[in-house]
Structures are given as C-alpha cells and as structure tokens.
Design a protein around this motif. Structure first.
Motif, PDB file in Angstrom:
ATOM      1  N   MET A 245       0.831  -1.205   0.000  1.00  9.86           N
ATOM      2  CA  MET A 245       0.000   0.000   0.000  1.00  9.86           C
ATOM      3  C   MET A 245       0.863   1.252   0.000  1.00  9.86           C
ATOM      4  N   THR A 246       1.985   1.211   0.712  1.00  7.17           N
ATOM      5  CA  THR A 246       2.877   2.363   0.756  1.00  7.17           C
ATOM      6  C   THR A 246       3.484   2.626  -0.615  1.00  7.17           C
ATOM      7  N   ARG A 247       3.857   1.574  -1.292  1.00  6.44           N
ATOM      8  CA  ARG A 247       4.472   1.715  -2.615  1.00  6.44           C
ATOM      9  C   ARG A 247       3.478   2.160  -3.674  1.00  6.44           C
ATOM     10  N   ASP A 248       2.212   1.703  -3.581  1.00  2.00           N
ATOM     11  CA  ASP A 248       1.222   2.014  -4.613  1.00  2.00           C
ATOM     12  C   ASP A 248      -0.180   2.019  -4.003  1.00  2.00           C
TER      13      ASP A 248
ATOM     14  N   THR B 159      -2.755   3.781  -4.805  1.00  3.23           N
ATOM     15  CA  THR B 159      -3.815   3.800  -5.817  1.00  3.23           C
ATOM     16  C   THR B 159      -4.223   2.384  -6.197  1.00  3.23           C
ATOM     17  N   SER B 160      -3.254   1.521  -6.443  1.00  2.00           N
ATOM     18  CA  SER B 160      -3.577   0.123  -6.776  1.00  2.00           C
ATOM     19  C   SER B 160      -4.267  -0.573  -5.618  1.00  2.00           C
TER      20      SER B 160
ATOM     21  N   ILE C 291      -9.131  -2.969  -3.220  1.00  2.00           N
ATOM     22  CA  ILE C 291     -10.167  -3.001  -2.180  1.00  2.00           C
ATOM     23  C   ILE C 291     -11.544  -2.765  -2.794  1.00  2.00           C
ATOM     24  N   ALA C 292     -11.641  -1.796  -3.689  1.00  2.00           N
ATOM     25  CA  ALA C 292     -12.925  -1.524  -4.346  1.00  2.00           C
ATOM     26  C   ALA C 292     -13.409  -2.754  -5.112  1.00  2.00           C
ATOM     27  N   SER C 293     -12.507  -3.393  -5.820  1.00  2.00           N
ATOM     28  CA  SER C 293     -12.867  -4.598  -6.564  1.00  2.00           C
ATOM     29  C   SER C 293     -13.319  -5.705  -5.619  1.00  2.00           C
ATOM     30  N   PHE C 294     -12.590  -5.885  -4.522  1.00  2.00           N
ATOM     31  CA  PHE C 294     -12.943  -6.891  -3.525  1.00  2.00           C
ATOM     32  C   PHE C 294     -14.356  -6.641  -2.984  1.00  2.00           C
ATOM     33  N   LEU C 295     -14.691  -5.373  -2.808  1.00  2.00           N
ATOM     34  CA  LEU C 295     -16.013  -4.989  -2.302  1.00  2.00           C
ATOM     35  C   LEU C 295     -17.063  -4.903  -3.408  1.00  2.00           C
ATOM     36  N   LYS C 296     -16.629  -5.221  -4.649  1.00  2.00           N
ATOM     37  CA  LYS C 296     -17.514  -5.179  -5.812  1.00  2.00           C
ATOM     38  C   LYS C 296     -18.107  -3.793  -6.018  1.00  2.00           C
TER      39      LYS C 296
ATOM     40  N   ASP D 151     -12.292   7.494 -11.344  1.00  2.00           N
ATOM     41  CA  ASP D 151     -10.920   7.925 -11.071  1.00  2.00           C
ATOM     42  C   ASP D 151     -10.852   9.029 -10.027  1.00  2.00           C
ATOM     43  N   ASP D 152     -11.809   9.972 -10.071  1.00  2.00           N
ATOM     44  CA  ASP D 152     -11.780  11.050  -9.074  1.00  2.00           C
ATOM     45  C   ASP D 152     -12.089  10.519  -7.677  1.00  2.00           C
ATOM     46  N   ALA D 153     -12.926   9.511  -7.570  1.00  2.00           N
ATOM     47  CA  ALA D 153     -13.208   8.909  -6.269  1.00  2.00           C
ATOM     48  C   ALA D 153     -11.988   8.153  -5.751  1.00  2.00           C
ATOM     49  N   VAL D 154     -11.297   7.462  -6.635  1.00  2.00           N
ATOM     50  CA  VAL D 154     -10.063   6.758  -6.245  1.00  2.00           C
ATOM     51  C   VAL D 154      -9.051   7.773  -5.721  1.00  2.00           C
ATOM     52  N   ARG D 155      -8.877   8.870  -6.443  1.00  2.00           N
ATOM     53  CA  ARG D 155      -7.931   9.912  -6.007  1.00  2.00           C
ATOM     54  C   ARG D 155      -8.321  10.472  -4.642  1.00  2.00           C
ATOM     55  N   ALA D 156      -9.608  10.677  -4.407  1.00  2.00           N
ATOM     56  CA  ALA D 156     -10.072  11.210  -3.116  1.00  2.00           C
ATOM     57  C   ALA D 156      -9.779  10.220  -1.988  1.00  2.00           C
ATOM     58  N   VAL D 157      -9.996   8.941  -2.234  1.00  2.00           N
ATOM     59  CA  VAL D 157      -9.707   7.932  -1.215  1.00  2.00           C
ATOM     60  C   VAL D 157      -8.202   7.872  -0.957  1.00  2.00           C
ATOM     61  N   VAL D 158      -7.411   7.905  -2.013  1.00  2.00           N
ATOM     62  CA  VAL D 158      -5.952   7.870  -1.856  1.00  2.00           C
ATOM     63  C   VAL D 158      -5.480   9.052  -1.016  1.00  2.00           C
ATOM     64  N   GLU D 159      -6.000  10.224  -1.286  1.00  2.00           N
ATOM     65  CA  GLU D 159      -5.614  11.406  -0.513  1.00  2.00           C
ATOM     66  C   GLU D 159      -6.033  11.267   0.950  1.00  2.00           C
TER      67      GLU D 159
END
Length: 154
Positions: free
Chosen positions: A64-67, A69-70, A75-80, A85-93
C-alpha cells in the motif's frame, strides 16, 4: 520468505512500530518487549489460514505504501464497487499516511494521537542490533518456513 539477515523488513518494521507505540502507552511502558501480545508471525499465520476464504482480503502495508492507488482499486474490486478515477484519487488522498497522521494528531482521543509515527519502510534498521536481527531472522524462518506466505522486501 525471509532467509537472509536483511530480508525480514516487513515484520521488523511492525515490531519497531508496535514497540514505539507501546512505549507511549502508559499501561504498557513497563513491558520493555518487542511483542507484548505475542509473536507477530503467530498472529499473521492465524489469519493466513483464511487466505482462500472469499470474505478475506490480504494487503501488505508495504504494498500500500508503494502504490496506494492500486491498493484502493483492489479493495474496491474486492467490495464489488466501481470507483471513478476522481473517487479513487479522493480515497488515496484521505488514506495517505500524512493525511491520517495529521488527522490523528488533532484527535482528542490520546491513543489516536500516538498511533502514527513515521510510516517508513525499513526503519527497523535504526533499532535492531545485529544480534536482535539474527535472533529475529532465525525465529521467523522457523515459524514461517513452508507456510506459503511470501513477503516482498525493500
């Protein structure tokens, strides 16, 4: 697996982080131990037994530290869940170490204030003596050999 003296970075970082956390915890300061509640690998192997259960997802802090975003996408895929992309960026931040550290520091709940320290991979090298390193490696190899759990090292 961890078969070289410098190849147990993940577990050693966990031990150092936990040790530093507990040293700030007034209820545990007298313990002077790397693992107050038992060996890390016994804990991990207990969960590793669930690796084939579709209700469990295993992620490593170092990955998780290295990447991040991935990791968020995994996690999103696991949770179906489909995330734009903007939601992914918001979660990453929101989930970055620095953001969490800043938020925890503002908490009125003392344990959260001390929950984050450096968030660096490999910091164990600043704490382990050569003898501790050898002892940790020997015990780790004994406990983890043949489990099928592989770890990525820095």
């Amino acid at each position: 697996m961890c078969y070289k003296s410098d190849r147990c970075d993940e577990e050693k970082d966990v031990a150092v982080s936990y040790y530093n956390f507990e040293q700030q915890n007034p209820l545990a300061q007298s313990q002077n131990s790397w693992a107050v509640f038992g060996p890390y690998y016994d804990h991990v192997l207990g969960w590793w037994q669930m690796k084939d259960d579709p209700h469990f997802l295993f992620l490593k802090y170092e990955d998780m530290t290295r990447d991040l975003t991935s990791a968020v996408k995994t996690i999103a895929s696991f949770l179906k869940k489909d995330l734009a992309d903007d939601a992914v960026r918001a979660v990453v931040e929101a989930c970055s170490f620095q953001t969490m550290k800043e938020r925890y520091a503002q908490s009125s709940y003392k344990p959260l204030q001390i929950f984050t320290r450096k968030g660096k991979i490999g910091d164990w090298k600043n704490y382990f003596t050569p003898e501790q390193n050898r002892e940790f490696d020997a015990e780790y190899e004994d406990k983890m050999a043949g489990t099928g759990l592989t770890l990525d090292f820095e």
